[in-house]
Design a protein around this motif. Structure first.
Motif, short mmCIF file in Angstrom:
data_model
loop_
_atom_site.label_atom_id
_atom_site.label_comp_id
_atom_site.label_asym_id
_atom_site.label_seq_id
_atom_site.Cartn_x
_atom_site.Cartn_y
_atom_site.Cartn_z
N ARG A 53 0.84 -1.20 0.00
CA ARG A 53 0.00 0.00 0.00
C ARG A 53 0.88 1.26 0.00
O ARG A 53 0.59 2.23 -0.71
CB ARG A 53 -0.91 -0.02 1.21
N GLN A 54 1.96 1.24 0.77
CA GLN A 54 2.87 2.38 0.84
C GLN A 54 3.54 2.62 -0.51
O GLN A 54 3.68 3.77 -0.95
CB GLN A 54 3.94 2.14 1.94
N ASP A 55 3.93 1.57 -1.17
CA ASP A 55 4.56 1.68 -2.48
C ASP A 55 3.61 2.29 -3.50
O ASP A 55 3.99 3.15 -4.31
CB ASP A 55 5.00 0.29 -2.95
N VAL A 56 2.36 1.90 -3.45
CA VAL A 56 1.34 2.45 -4.37
C VAL A 56 1.14 3.93 -4.09
O VAL A 56 1.04 4.73 -5.04
CB VAL A 56 0.02 1.67 -4.24
N LYS A 57 1.10 4.32 -2.82
CA LYS A 57 0.92 5.73 -2.47
C LYS A 57 2.07 6.57 -3.02
O LYS A 57 1.84 7.63 -3.62
CB LYS A 57 0.85 5.90 -0.96
#
Length: 100
Positions: A62-66
């Protein structure tokens, strides 16, 4: 009269030979139920293969997508600002050349 009968016999034989050649032209006649089963088995195989391929995918966190989404938005905004500035500059130059 015999000629007419012989002519119609040869025409009937030719028609039968065409049908036989058409049937034996590499197409096997399979029953409808077998074709339907084959169709649905191919659909089932497609979904099984798709599921197994999706299990191999490494999904981003999720952090990578953000982080990547924010990066894309910032780059698009910078490109938009540069294009607006270039448009204004070239529009001003054209306005001076035309003298309108």
């Amino acid at each position: 009269m015999a000629d007419k009968k012989a002519g119609s016999d040869t025409a009937a034989k030719a028609s039968e030979q065409k049908k036989a050649a058409k049937d034996s032209a590499g197409k096997k006649k399979t029953p409808l139920l077998a074709r339907v089963k084959g169709f649905f088995s191919r659909i089932g195989k497609y979904f099984k293969d798709t599921k197994s391929e999706l299990k191999k995918v490494v999904w981003p966190s999720r952090q990578d997508v953000k982080v990547k989404t924010i990066t894309v938005i910032v780059v698009v905004l910078i490109a938009a600002v540069v294009l607006v500035l270039l448009d204004l500059a070239f529009g001003g130059i054209i306005h001076l050349l035309i003298g309108a």
